[in-house]
Scaffold this active site. Structure first.
Site, PDB file in Angstrom:
ATOM      1  N   ASP A 474       0.833  -1.206   0.000  1.00 53.02           N
ATOM      2  CA  ASP A 474       0.000   0.000   0.000  1.00 53.02           C
ATOM      3  C   ASP A 474       0.868   1.256   0.000  1.00 53.02           C
ATOM      4  O   ASP A 474       2.083   1.213   0.266  1.00 53.02           O
ATOM      5  CB  ASP A 474      -0.887  -0.033   1.257  1.00 53.02           C
ATOM      6  CG  ASP A 474      -2.165   0.770   1.106  1.00 53.02           C
ATOM      7  OD1 ASP A 474      -2.282   1.555   0.147  1.00 53.02           O
ATOM      8  OD2 ASP A 474      -3.050   0.626   1.988  1.00 53.02           O
ATOM      9  N   ASP A 544     -10.646   2.142  -3.449  1.00 53.81           N
ATOM     10  CA  ASP A 544     -11.224   1.928  -2.123  1.00 53.81           C
ATOM     11  C   ASP A 544     -12.745   1.982  -2.173  1.00 53.81           C
ATOM     12  O   ASP A 544     -13.407   1.743  -1.169  1.00 53.81           O
ATOM     13  CB  ASP A 544     -10.716   2.999  -1.144  1.00 53.81           C
ATOM     14  CG  ASP A 544      -9.405   2.587  -0.500  1.00 53.81           C
ATOM     15  OD1 ASP A 544      -8.998   1.436  -0.684  1.00 53.81           O
ATOM     16  OD2 ASP A 544      -8.803   3.427   0.200  1.00 53.81           O
TER      17      ASP A 544
HETATM   18  C1  DGJ Z   1      -5.791   2.035   1.859  1.00 57.09           C
HETATM   19  C2  DGJ Z   1      -6.172   0.797   1.103  1.00 57.09           C
HETATM   20  O1  DGJ Z   1      -6.646   1.132  -0.149  1.00 57.09           O
HETATM   21  C3  DGJ Z   1      -7.192   0.024   1.925  1.00 57.09           C
HETATM   22  O2  DGJ Z   1      -7.625  -1.098   1.207  1.00 57.09           O
HETATM   23  C4  DGJ Z   1      -6.571  -0.365   3.225  1.00 57.09           C
HETATM   24  O3  DGJ Z   1      -5.525  -1.266   3.009  1.00 57.09           O
HETATM   25  C5  DGJ Z   1      -6.083   0.864   3.967  1.00 57.09           C
HETATM   26  N1  DGJ Z   1      -5.232   1.661   3.139  1.00 57.09           N
HETATM   27  C6  DGJ Z   1      -5.350   0.481   5.214  1.00 57.09           C
HETATM   28  O4  DGJ Z   1      -4.801   1.549   5.833  1.00 57.09           O
END
Ligand code: DGJ
Length: 779
Positions: A474, A544
């Site tokens: 991430d 997301d």
């Molecule tokens: C952003 C990601 O896109 C989410 O899926 C998740 O992993 C969060 N970060 C966790 O902080």
């Protein structure tokens, strides 16, 4: 195929269906002649070239004796500023004299069979044409590279700039490619958005002037994807001419699409020249990222398919090319930071029961991280949450019969972390100034050798400390306060490029050390969905936003360039955590199954109804997984201009397909609907729908119309029925020939009109959907 014809100094780059032609003109400039559908060799290039006989009003002629030769009106393969070309240049620099005028002329060319850039994402190559241009007066060499991919109708371009002066030169701009052509009322198509609204398609007719879009965020960004297409105005999915361009790079980029007053169009793409200043000492070179070019004469779907095939064969790690990807469950939307081993195991246990194959432990397992204020950088487990560590949890998950994956965000550090306390100078920030934060965190300086070494070592230890088969990588903030303690003052303008190269170096190392780990890239969802990341990590967390209706727009836009095997989608809970919308669980699956499927909700809280239908969804996906992950994707109707969008994925031999029909809002007494399917191999086809189920809870008091007894809505009996009863939707079965499907079309069941319901009526609520399986009948 790459061909050079001495007599007229022309280069032909031919693929199955396209031709690209350029030549060395009488002034020794590399002039562009043609890019488009396949054509024969020109018997006389002057019959095809754009030429002015006289100088145009206020224009500048290249030389005294060439009054009609104005660089501003010449189609060029690479362009510079200072000799009369006033359009956006590919290259701009400061020379040792202080002059900023560059004139590149042909020196030589060769065909090379081995070309590999170090620590940089790139396409695999067999043969590459290298054309060397030089500025004779100023000792600057520019190598242009063209690799040709016959089957995929694609060409890959980039360039290398070498300083041959004793003194330094300073690059202000060095894009990857540029193309000039005569405008045909082209429409620019690009992918725009923001967080939770990534890569929505936008179309722009061009008018004189420049459309510039870029990223200054340090990552390729969710504002604009480093991809665009140019299409003739009549171009549709299955008809018309279009061109597509995609950059293999994950940092700041720029794209310029310029129309000059004489209808000449220039498009270029590459590393952003904003906040870019790249000094080159004697014999040093700068290598631009590669760009993928493709052209289709039969619409956008073909354009996308060219990209998809090319990316799968030449960008994505071949270990994963046709390797079916696991169905995972991720605990982020289920628990956020609030979990312990017991909770995780409860979700994993249910996941196994449903048929899920991999558990991914998301953010919050390390340091003392219970919110997003601390611990990034401290990649050791939180003893309260995981008493036996990552290894202990992974082994327990394995025992349940699931593979184990883990989330990391290695490029970042929190001020509240052991790492930051011991190495504050490793963060990107200006000395003695308070940095601005994004998600309460700072970026680690990946231009710094020590930081890269630390990341390689720490992550190598983590990934080998437990049976980890999947890593979600991430990255959750854009850059600010850019300054590196590691770089000299004179080199600060290199930062964004060197950061991206530093990231690639770490990824190159880790993916080589762990060739069997499936890496998924993520940047707050889709803030870095690009070919650079896909080179190292074959799939990307798309967004997301897990709302099924928003996903129709996001996944459709993403598919313009990127293959289904790179698009990772999760079925979320109800309601959507991003838009609070309720969509049927069946639709959440029907959208998510076009690509890499996962689940992201608290499975331990499912009702028996949900459990049963998720089990059925997963077994459907497993049965058709190869098709849904690697099949040829067709956009039949767009969510952007229809209440009923439709997608299809077709097998290589055109004998099997899955069609998705998605409704936005329910329409009272709607019209009959059919869809033209003209892409199947000739034969007879059986068309059935995936068995789906309605949740009777959504029917309110209407439930009593179908039952012999009366139930009170929301009371005990109603809840028991709603939680357990599988109310099957319509059953669709037809047999039609490919010719009938193409001409008389596939007619859907009529939808519910408020008067009656049986097996042949499609009850499509708001955001309702169906999947159809289309299979050739064997004789
Ligand atoms: C952003 C990601 O896109 C989410 O899926 C998740 O992993 C969060 N970060 C966790 O902080």
């Amino acid at each position: 195929m790459i061909e050079y014809f001495k007599e007229d100094k022309t280069f032909y780059l031919n693929t199955e269906n396209t031709t690209y032609v350029m030549f060395v003109n009488e002034y020794n400039h590399l002039e562009h002649l043609y890019y488009g559908p396949k054509i024969e060799k020109f018997s006389n290039i002057s019959d095809a070239r754009i030429k002015y006989e006289f100088e145009l009003g206020t224009h500048v002629s290249y030389s005294k004796d060439a009054k009609g030769y104005m660089l501003n009106n010449t189609l060029l393969e690479v362009s510079t500023y200072g000799k009369g070309d006033f359009r956006e240049p590919t290259l701009h620099m400061e020379l040792p004299t202080g002059s900023r005028t560059i004139d590149l002329t042909y020196l030589s060319h060769e065909i090379i069979s081995e070309l590999k850039w170090k620590n940089m994402p790139q396409a695999t190559k067999t043969k590459t044409l290298k054309i060397t241009l030089q500025d004779i007066q100023n000792n600057v060499i520019t190598n242009l590279y063209y690799s040709v991919y016959q089957q995929d109708d694609t060409i890959v371009r980039n360039m290398e700039i070498i300083n041959k002066n004793e003194e330094e030169i300073i690059l202000d701009k060095a894009l990857s490619f540029s193309i000039d052509m005569l405008n045909k009322d082209y429409i620019l198509t690009k992918l725009d958005g923001t967080w939770i609204r990534e890569r929505n398609i936008s179309n722009h007719p061009l008018t004189p002037g420049t459309v510039r879009f870029d990223s200054k965020k340090g990552v390729s960004s969710n504002d604009h994807n480093p991809f665009f297409a140019l299409k003739e105005p009549n171009t549709q999915e299955d008809y018309g001419k279009c061109f597509g361009f995609a950059l293999i790079y994950s940092g700041n980029f720029e794209a310029n699409i310029e129309l000059n007053p004489h209808n000449l169009l220039r498009a270029n793409l590459g590393v952003n020249s904003f906040d870019f200043r790249y000094p080159l000492k004697k014999d040093e070179s700068f290598i631009t990222p590669e760009v993928v070019l493709t052209c289709s004469d039969s619409g956008l779907t073909k354009l996308s398919n060219n990209f998809h095939q090319f990316i799968s064969s030449n960008i994505i790690n071949q270990n994963f090319k046709n390797k079916e990807r696991p169905i995972l469950v991720n605990n982020w939307e289920a628990t956020y930071f609030d979990f312990n081993q017991k909770k995780i195991l409860a979700i994993a246990k249910k996941a196994k029961k449903l048929g899920i194959e991999l558990f991914c432990l998301d953010d919050g397992w390390f340091g003392k991280r219970n919110d997003d204020y601390s611990s990034l950088g401290d990649w050791y487990y939180n003893k309260k949450k995981l008493p036996r560590g990552v290894k202990g949890l992974a082994e327990k998950i394995n025992k349940l019969g699931l593979d184990f994956g883990i989330w990391v965000e290695p490029e970042m550090v929190n001020e509240d972390s052991d790492l930051y306390r011991s190495h504050p100078d490793w963060a990107v920030k200006i000395p003695n100034q308070q940095p601005s934060l994004g998600r309460n965190q700072l970026v680690l300086d990946l231009t710094n050798e020590e930081v890269k070494a630390y990341l390689k070592k720490t992550l190598e230890e983590l990934f080998s400390s437990a049976p980890i088969t999947y890593v979600k990588w991430d990255m959750n903030r854009n850059f600010s306060d850019v300054y590196s303690n590691f770089l000299d003052k004179n080199d600060q303008g290199k930062f964004y490029y060197l950061y991206t190269m530093g990231l690639y170096e770490v990824l190159e190392y880790l993916t080589n050390q762990f060739p069997d780990i499936l890496f998924e890239s993520c940047a707050s969802g889709g803030n870095r969905f690009d070919l650079g990341m896909l080179y190292y990590m074959p799939q990307t967390w798309t967004s997301d936003d897990t709302d099924a209706y928003e996903r129709l727009k996001i996944q459709e836009g993403t598919s313009l360039c990127y293959p289904l095997s790179s698009i990772s989608n999760h079925v979320c809970g109800d309601s959507s955590h991003q838009v609070f919308r309720h969509t049927p669980l069946e639709t959440r699956f029907n959208v998510a199954c076009f690509g890499i499927l996962g689940y992201e909700l608290d499975l331990s809280q499912l009702t028996p109804f949900e459990e049963k239908i998720i089990t059925k969804q997963i077994s459907f996906y497993k049965e058709h997984r190869a098709l849904l992950q690697f099949g040829r994707f067709v956009r039949l109707r767009s969510v952007n201009n229809s209440n009923y969008s439709a997608w299809m994925v077709i097998s290589d031999d055109n004998k099997k397909a899955i069609l998705g029909l998605f409704q936005a809002l329910a329409i009272p007494s709607p019209a009959m609907d059919s869809i033209k399917l003209d892409m199947l191999e000739s034969g007879t086809y059986k068309i059935t729908n995936r068995t789906q189920y309605h949740n009777v809870r959504t029917m309110g008091t209407l439930i009593n119309e179908g039952l012999p007894i009366r139930v009170k809505v929301n009371h005990f009996l109603h809840n028991v029925i709603a939680n357990r009863y599988l109310f099957e939707a319509d059953k669709f079965q037809k047999v039609l020939t490919s010719n009938q499907l193409a001409n008389s079309e596939l007619l859907f069941h009529h939808t519910f009109t408020g008067t009656g319901l049986n097996d042949s009526v499609m009850l499509l609520e708001d955001f309702g959907s169906r999947l159809f399986i289309i299979e050739e009948e064997k004789n």
